[in-house]
Design a protein around this motif. Structure first.
Motif: not given
Lengths: 658, 100
Positions: A33-40, A42, A518
């Protein structure tokens, strides 16, 4: 080195296999998830390296909620196993491991971080400060706690879980009777987490004594700040005892010394003595901040100043002193003799006096108040009668002679759950509902909150009330099963049903967090409860420098009077000055990794690897000694922009944005 | 940290080394010397008190408090903890059935 590779992963139990698969999938999911959303980046920049007390607080709370889930699952497994006579869901060994994990996790990795998290978020704001005294040390505290907690949590899938109870009494916990590495996990991971707690204690003493804003004398401090100060003092008094006891335990288990062994001149009861010298103050370390939170919430929602402020302060100090003088009541049956047991009976019963004073103060605060039944207030209201049941049974247990009957029965288990759940769990829920808008800028849903409240409170009473009667009938604690002839079956079943209701309450709580993230209204005021203390005098969520202009305090309930007298709420352009803030640092996280590695090797008794990797810790200490980073300054323009976003410059605090 | 002093922390290193020496002397007395239990207890007890005092002055900022009041509170707290932990433990573990 003699590493037995095949014994590292625990195999052969379907429940543990399921957990291993779940852990693997969750880890892969998070990484993916972190990789897919490019959140590392952050995650690294905004959270892992942060020294901001509010973010550290939030990380503590997130960890605590996860640990609550883990400890709760352990509790449910125990309730499932004892729901019927002669159940074979868990075997004796597995049951031992589960109740050990439940106790350690709930006290040290749920209650403590939950409270320390809320303290982190709220205390600097309440005293009008921009951060804690030692921001980077604060980050290190969190990461050491995290390191210890994670080590302890992997025990049941890697190497074997500790199984000697959360008290880990010798001689059972010693190498002779527990030869596996399970109890090494206890000794090492609690040591690492305990270091973090001790640093937190020191940090908050200095913060509260040295960083209060102008005009905030000691007797104008909000009650939560007072209880945090006293809690920190108890931490500094008590945690070193645990550090020493755990170090001696480590020596006994790893290096063959004889501090607590039965043979060779050791004293097994010395462990119990040292454990409770820390363990009893520990109970007050978790209960006092909770008392402070209830004081804030009851005062806010009764729309009245806290009744008997001075007597509250005297009471907490008295409780703190007495907390150091009662430890033997945990082991009257050791048989120290009449004089010792009588002395500790009296000191224990004396604690009921200041606690009673506090109870009446809360009731009198509510008297003639205009009470608002918010979720936070409901938790505080439920706390009073439930905690009194816990307290009164505590006085029963305090009598040394009578204790011989109650000792090691479920009566005791029911008693301390009646103290810790209303005292701590209700408090952290109340505090979370109360301060959530301050942390995130939106509220938790009140309707779901009330479902959470009712399910949890009813479930709690149905679970633990039967245990009083089971205990009086002779059911012992920590027994993995019972016979049908004992006649315990109906009450055990009732208790198990209660635990399901309790779990349903927790599920609603988790759903509430999800729902509110949400859908909750973001357009709320910075002071949604019409509160009384300084944390509400700034934006929600709080800007990273907390206050553009440090507030000035003239009385107790400073913000209330600021609103009433319309004083100090405005911000003029010329009042804005550059603000000095500490820089982020990755070192605390790297220390977490280093301690984790060294701890892991020590647990597995791979001494050479542990010694080599200990160089990492020393390198971190040396690096920090030569770290001359002096922080940075926030420019006026940035402050002006941030402040303009949530308040009209030179105007009032926006009470309603919409 | 503009005012980072270049001075070598001599007192701290000296205190640290001395503490190590005292600890190892205590271990040596207990493990290697063939003395009676009581004498060993007296020797290592004395060494412990010397070390506690040493650390108070070398590391615990005993001499550099802001004012007397803070120092008195700190000392009272210290004495309270020490008495409760040491005297309390000895009393609890040596009286009644626990002594046997």
């Amino acid at each position: 080195m003699g590493i037995k590779w095949d014994e590292i992963l625990i195999t052969g139990d379907p429940i543990i296999l399921g957990s291993q698969i779940a852990i693997l999938l969750t880890t892969l999911g998070i990484i993916g998830g972190l990789t897919y959303l490019k959140k590392w980046t952050w995650l690294w920049r905004e959270w892992i390296t942060t020294v901001d007390h509010k973010r550290i607080g939030i990380m503590y709370i997130v960890a605590a909620v996860l640990m609550f889930f883990r400890g709760g699952m352990d509790g449910l497994m125990m309730k499932a196993q004892t729901s019927r006579p002669e159940m074979s869901f868990l075997d004796a060994q597995h049951y031992n491991e589960v109740f050990t994990a439940h106790g350690v996790i709930m006290i040290l990795f749920m209650a403590m971080p939950f409270l320390i998290g809320l303290m982190n978020v709220v205390i600097p704001l309440q005293i009008g400060a921009r951060d804690v005294a030692f921001p980077q040390l604060n980050a290190l505290s969190f990461w050491l706690f995290f390191s210890g907690a994670m080590l302890f949590n992997i025990a049941f899938v890697v190497g074997g879980a500790p199984d000697a109870g959360w008290t880990s009494y010798f001689p059972l916990a010693g190498k002779e009777f527990s030869p596996g590495i399970g109890n090494n996990y206890y000794a090492i991971s609690l040591q690492i987490a305990g270091l973090g707690t001790l640093m937190t204690g020191i940090n908050f003493i200095v913060t509260i004594l040295k960083m209060r804003t102008k005009g905030m004398t000691l007797m104008r401090m909000p009650m939560f700040t007072w209880t945090t100060l006293i809690t920190s003092v108890i931490i500094v008094a008590a945690f070193p005892i645990f550090t020493v006891a755990l170090a001696l335990m480590t020596f006994d288990r790893l290096y063959g010394t004889h501090f607590f062994t039965v043979a060779a001149g050791g004293s097994d009861m010395l462990w119990a003595n040292l454990f409770w010298l820390w363990g009893h103050p520990e109970v007050y370390i978790v209960i006092l901040p909770a008392f402070g939170m209830f004081s804030e919430i009851i005062s806010t929602f009764s729309r009245k100043q806290l009744y008997g402020y001075k007597s509250m302060v005297v009471s907490i100090v008295a409780i703190a002193v007495l907390s150091m003088l009662v430890w033997v009541h945990h082991f009257y049956t050791m048989g120290s003799g009449a004089l010792v047991n009588s002395f500790f009976s009296i000191t224990t019963m004396m604690i009921a006096v200041p606690t009673g004073v506090k109870m009446f103060n809360w009731l009198f605060t509510m008297r003639k108040g205009r009470i608002k039944m918010t979720t936070a207030m409901l938790w505080s209201l439920a706390f009073v009668p439930n905690f009194v049941i816990g307290g009164v049974t505590g006085v029963m247990l305090a009598m040394g002679a009578a204790d011989y009957q109650y000792h090691n029965t479920l009566f005791l288990v029911a008693h301390f759950h009646y103290v810790l759940i209303p005292g701590v769990v209700f408090a952290v829920f109340a505090g979370l509902y109360y301060w959530w808008p301050k942390m995130f800028g939106f509220m938790l849903n009140e309707k779901l909150g009330k479902w959470h409240f009712w399910l949890f409170v009813i479930g709690f009473n149905v679970t633990f009330m039967p245990m009083f009667f089971l205990g009086l009938n002779g059911a012992v604690r920590r027994a993995y099963t019972f016979s049908a002839e004992s006649g315990f079956a109906p009450l055990f079943l009732l208790s198990a049903i209660g635990s399901v209701i309790l779990a349903a309450g927790f599920a609603v709580f988790c759903y509430n967090i999800y729902w509110s993230i949400r859908y909750a209204d973001r357009n709320i005021s910075s002071d949604p409860w019409d509160a009384r203390t300084l944390e509400w005098a700034t934006a929600s969520p709080v800007q990273h420098y907390n206050f553009a202009k440090l507030p000035e305090v003239k009385s107790l309930d400073a913000f209330w009077y600021m609103k009433k007298d319309n004083e100090g709420l405005t911000l003029k352009d010329e009042e804005i000055e550059e603000i000095h803030m500490p820089s982020n640092s990755g070192l605390p996280f790297l220390m977490c990794v280093a301690f984790g590695i060294v701890g892991f090797f020590l647990i597995f008794e791979w001494h050479l690897l542990a010694a080599i990797s200990a160089v990492l810790i020393i390198a971190g200490l040396i690096y920090r000694s030569f770290d001359y980073n002096d922080g940075y300054h926030i420019h006026k323009d940035e402050i002006k922009k941030t402040e303009g976003a949530w308040r009209k410059m030179e105007g009032k605090v926006n009470n309603h944005v919409s | 940290m503009e005012k980072s002093t270049e001075r070598f922390p001599l007192a701290h290193v000296f205190g640290f080394v001395l503490s190590l020496v005292l600890t190892f002397v205590a271990a040596w007395v207990a493990l290697e010397m063939n003395l009676s239990f009581t004498i060993v207890m007296w020797i290592i007890g004395t060494l412990a008190i010397i070390q506690a005092g040493l650390q108070l002055f070398m590391f615990m900022h005993m001499t550099e408090g802001e004012d007397g009041k803070v120092n008195i509170i700190n000392i009272a707290f210290m004495v309270f903890c020490a008495v409760v932990i040491v005297v309390g433990s000895i009393w609890v573990l040596t009286s009644g059935h626990a002594a046997h």
